[in-house]
Design a protein around this motif. Structure first.
Motif, PDB file in Angstrom:
ATOM      1  N   TYR B 114      -5.643 -42.788  64.025  1.00 34.63           N
ATOM      2  CA  TYR B 114      -4.889 -44.044  63.962  1.00 34.63           C
ATOM      3  C   TYR B 114      -5.831 -45.229  64.121  1.00 34.63           C
ATOM      4  O   TYR B 114      -5.737 -46.237  63.387  1.00 34.63           O
ATOM      5  N   MET B 115      -6.800 -45.123  65.017  1.00 31.25           N
ATOM      6  CA  MET B 115      -7.753 -46.210  65.232  1.00 31.25           C
ATOM      7  C   MET B 115      -8.604 -46.462  63.992  1.00 31.25           C
ATOM      8  O   MET B 115      -8.885 -47.612  63.641  1.00 31.25           O
ATOM      9  N   VAL B 116      -9.016 -45.376  63.333  1.00 27.49           N
ATOM     10  CA  VAL B 116      -9.774 -45.525  62.096  1.00 27.49           C
ATOM     11  C   VAL B 116      -8.967 -46.326  61.090  1.00 27.49           C
ATOM     12  O   VAL B 116      -9.446 -47.300  60.502  1.00 27.49           O
ATOM     13  N   LEU B 117      -7.715 -45.933  60.938  1.00 28.91           N
ATOM     14  CA  LEU B 117      -6.823 -46.598  59.999  1.00 28.91           C
ATOM     15  C   LEU B 117      -6.607 -48.056  60.382  1.00 28.91           C
ATOM     16  O   LEU B 117      -6.586 -48.947  59.520  1.00 28.91           O
ATOM     17  N   ALA B 118      -6.423 -48.308  61.669  1.00 27.68           N
ATOM     18  CA  ALA B 118      -6.187 -49.672  62.138  1.00 27.68           C
ATOM     19  C   ALA B 118      -7.411 -50.538  61.829  1.00 27.68           C
ATOM     20  O   ALA B 118      -7.283 -51.687  61.415  1.00 27.68           O
ATOM     21  N   ASP B 119      -8.583 -49.950  62.017  1.00 26.42           N
ATOM     22  CA  ASP B 119      -9.835 -50.670  61.774  1.00 26.42           C
ATOM     23  C   ASP B 119      -9.976 -51.103  60.325  1.00 26.42           C
ATOM     24  O   ASP B 119     -10.523 -52.155  60.034  1.00 26.42           O
ATOM     25  N   GLU B 120      -9.509 -50.260  59.417  1.00 26.74           N
ATOM     26  CA  GLU B 120      -9.666 -50.586  57.997  1.00 26.74           C
ATOM     27  C   GLU B 120      -8.397 -51.209  57.421  1.00 26.74           C
ATOM     28  O   GLU B 120      -8.247 -51.293  56.208  1.00 26.74           O
ATOM     29  N   ASN B 121      -7.504 -51.664  58.315  1.00 25.89           N
ATOM     30  CA  ASN B 121      -6.289 -52.348  57.860  1.00 25.89           C
ATOM     31  C   ASN B 121      -5.480 -51.564  56.839  1.00 25.89           C
ATOM     32  O   ASN B 121      -4.992 -52.141  55.873  1.00 25.89           O
ATOM     33  N   GLY B 122      -5.327 -50.273  57.058  1.00 24.41           N
ATOM     34  CA  GLY B 122      -4.527 -49.452  56.144  1.00 24.41           C
ATOM     35  C   GLY B 122      -3.103 -49.977  56.060  1.00 24.41           C
ATOM     36  O   GLY B 122      -2.567 -50.474  57.040  1.00 24.41           O
ATOM     37  N   PRO B 123      -2.508 -49.874  54.871  1.00 26.37           N
ATOM     38  CA  PRO B 123      -1.139 -50.363  54.670  1.00 26.37           C
ATOM     39  C   PRO B 123      -0.161 -49.752  55.673  1.00 26.37           C
ATOM     40  O   PRO B 123       0.765 -50.428  56.125  1.00 26.37           O
ATOM     41  N   ALA B 124      -0.360 -48.491  56.038  1.00 24.49           N
ATOM     42  CA  ALA B 124       0.568 -47.835  56.966  1.00 24.49           C
ATOM     43  C   ALA B 124       0.610 -48.586  58.293  1.00 24.49           C
ATOM     44  O   ALA B 124       1.670 -48.747  58.891  1.00 24.49           O
ATOM     45  N   VAL B 125      -0.532 -49.053  58.733  1.00 21.53           N
ATOM     46  CA  VAL B 125      -0.599 -49.772  60.010  1.00 21.53           C
ATOM     47  C   VAL B 125       0.053 -51.141  59.862  1.00 21.53           C
ATOM     48  O   VAL B 125       0.824 -51.578  60.722  1.00 21.53           O
ATOM     49  N   THR B 126      -0.254 -51.819  58.770  1.00 26.02           N
ATOM     50  CA  THR B 126       0.355 -53.124  58.520  1.00 26.02           C
ATOM     51  C   THR B 126       1.878 -53.007  58.516  1.00 26.02           C
ATOM     52  O   THR B 126       2.585 -53.818  59.126  1.00 26.02           O
ATOM     53  N   GLU B 127       2.380 -51.969  57.839  1.00 25.41           N
ATOM     54  CA  GLU B 127       3.834 -51.768  57.789  1.00 25.41           C
ATOM     55  C   GLU B 127       4.394 -51.455  59.168  1.00 25.41           C
ATOM     56  O   GLU B 127       5.469 -51.932  59.529  1.00 25.41           O
ATOM     57  N   HIS B 128       3.676 -50.645  59.908  1.00 20.93           N
ATOM     58  CA  HIS B 128       4.096 -50.292  61.259  1.00 20.93           C
ATOM     59  C   HIS B 128       4.267 -51.563  62.094  1.00 20.93           C
ATOM     60  O   HIS B 128       5.286 -51.752  62.759  1.00 20.93           O
ATOM     61  N   ILE B 129       3.277 -52.449  62.011  1.00 27.89           N
ATOM     62  CA  ILE B 129       3.325 -53.692  62.769  1.00 27.89           C
ATOM     63  C   ILE B 129       4.484 -54.563  62.300  1.00 27.89           C
ATOM     64  O   ILE B 129       5.213 -55.144  63.101  1.00 27.89           O
ATOM     65  N   ALA B 130       4.673 -54.620  60.980  1.00 26.47           N
ATOM     66  CA  ALA B 130       5.779 -55.409  60.445  1.00 26.47           C
ATOM     67  C   ALA B 130       7.113 -54.861  60.949  1.00 26.47           C
ATOM     68  O   ALA B 130       8.011 -55.615  61.334  1.00 26.47           O
ATOM     69  N   ASP B 131       7.226 -53.551  60.983  1.00 25.81           N
ATOM     70  CA  ASP B 131       8.451 -52.915  61.458  1.00 25.81           C
ATOM     71  C   ASP B 131       8.704 -53.290  62.922  1.00 25.81           C
ATOM     72  O   ASP B 131       9.792 -53.748  63.291  1.00 25.81           O
ATOM     73  N   LEU B 132       7.687 -53.109  63.750  1.00 21.55           N
ATOM     74  CA  LEU B 132       7.835 -53.414  65.175  1.00 21.55           C
ATOM     75  C   LEU B 132       8.168 -54.890  65.386  1.00 21.55           C
ATOM     76  O   LEU B 132       9.046 -55.236  66.186  1.00 21.55           O
ATOM     77  N   THR B 133       7.468 -55.757  64.672  1.00 24.70           N
ATOM     78  CA  THR B 133       7.729 -57.193  64.825  1.00 24.70           C
ATOM     79  C   THR B 133       9.156 -57.511  64.400  1.00 24.70           C
ATOM     80  O   THR B 133       9.829 -58.343  65.022  1.00 24.70           O
ATOM     81  N   GLY B 134       9.621 -56.820  63.378  1.00 23.59           N
ATOM     82  CA  GLY B 134      10.999 -57.003  62.938  1.00 23.59           C
ATOM     83  C   GLY B 134      11.998 -56.614  64.024  1.00 23.59           C
ATOM     84  O   GLY B 134      12.975 -57.323  64.275  1.00 23.59           O
TER      85      GLY B 134
END
Lengths: 200, 200
Positions: B114-134
């Motif tokens: 997950y950290m690797v993905l977060a570091d490279e701004n993977g879409p899955a992480v961006t969506e996850h954040i958008a979901d949580l913020t929503g």
DNA sequence: CAGATGACAGATTTCAATATCTGTCATTCC
DNA sequence: GGAATGACAGATATTGAAATCTGTCATCTG
């Protein structure tokens, strides 16, 4: 034609070593810079450098401390002001954000050195944070005394404010600081925090 | 003595591949896990895996997405509640903190992925954040409608709250989550933010 | 004799050769 | 014929030998 050194051998002081180290770090970055490079830049043997700094880590730390202290000092000017504590808090947080952003952009290699240190929890970084949090606590305490802020404990509130704004001063987030969104995000976060501190 | 597979060849589905990949990642970690390992675990050639996922990155991303979605879903239960929005916000933020901390401790290798993905701004992480913020925005909007919170824009406030609490859910801070201080820091930050949202 | 030196041992980094992996695709298999 | 295979090219990772670096210290120098 003796156009050589006016001071034949300007005594090797810790200060001169720090200056040379900063220069070497700026040029080579923390990954490539070696103690031998520093010694070469000074025209001495690396053994002489070790007379003033016990380890390479200590040298790195001292350079970074000096660099961080320059920021702390600038901010202390704002913290010590006597205007509206709300404005002072806003200004101080903005100045911190600006200072970090500017350093990250203007001095990427020194900033990278700072990141290395932050990652390994070097004492210089811990002290830097303690210093900044102390300044924050001063502003908040002042605001509480004047009845502008209402907080159970200024030191605790300062810690919370500092951590809440981490995204805008923690070096790990440096990449985000150039995004256009950052400005607006910073603004709304600061206003939210000010509301949170406000006496009602 | 045919003590072999009851299902001779359980069709190779994306789901089965994801399960095997999660297992391989858990065992080897993101640095060592290979597509060949996944194929071997499934008893197929690696070419077959590529029939379902175009690249290794896509596979990593799909596994992480599934893993993140489990957290999102749990939290959505809290967000959808109908109790006092203040309590709901507190509970939601605490649940997020707990979930991340638990995952970091119990599943270090998947967390590293997950950290690797977060570091490279993977879409899955961006969506996850958008979901949580929503979800956060939903709680805050509800509070605003009920007159408990006073905010200019719930979505903006949600963003600010999410970023302010980054230290307690951003994987980059995972190291800090086990310190005893963390609990108290989290508590005072949340209270400060609640004060900031509160209608006066 | 205080400070500087450079040879040295052990740790770390670099580099190039080798092995492994990713992603493709013509072929094979039910 | 749709799914699976495995040989393959180029990219990436591993490895071990050589080079460099860190930190020490006996020796030197002004």
């Amino acid at each position: 034609m003796a156009a050589t050194s006016p001071t034949p051998t300007p005594a090797l002081t810790a200060e001169r070593i720090l200056e040379a180290t900063e220069e070497v770090l700026r040029r080579h970055g923390p990954a490539k810079a070696t103690v031998v490079d520093v010694a070469r830049a000074l025209g001495v043997s690396h053994g002489s450098v070790y007379r003033h700094f016990r380890t390479k880590a200590a040298l790195r730390e001292a350079v970074t401390k000096r660099w961080l202290d320059r920021t702390s000092e600038q901010l202390s000017g704002i913290a010590a002001g006597d205007g509206d504590p709300r404005a002072r808090l806003r200004d101080w947080l903005r100045a911190l954000f600006e200072a970090k952003r500017r350093k990250a952009g203007a001095d990427p290699e020194l900033f990278a050195t700072y990141m290395v240190l932050a990652d390994e929890n070097g004492p210089a970084v811990t002290e830097h944070i303690a210093d900044l949090t102390g300044q924050l606590a001063g502003i908040i305490r002042d605001g509480a005394e004047r009845g502008v802020f209402a907080v159970p404990d200024p030191a605790v509130a300062a810690r919370a404010v500092f951590q809440a704004t981490g995204r805008f001063h923690d070096p790990g987030y440096a990449r985000e600081w150039e995004r256009p969104q950052a400005e607006a995000d910073f603004g709304s976060l600061v206003e939210l925090l000010l509301q949170g501190l406000r006496a009602r």
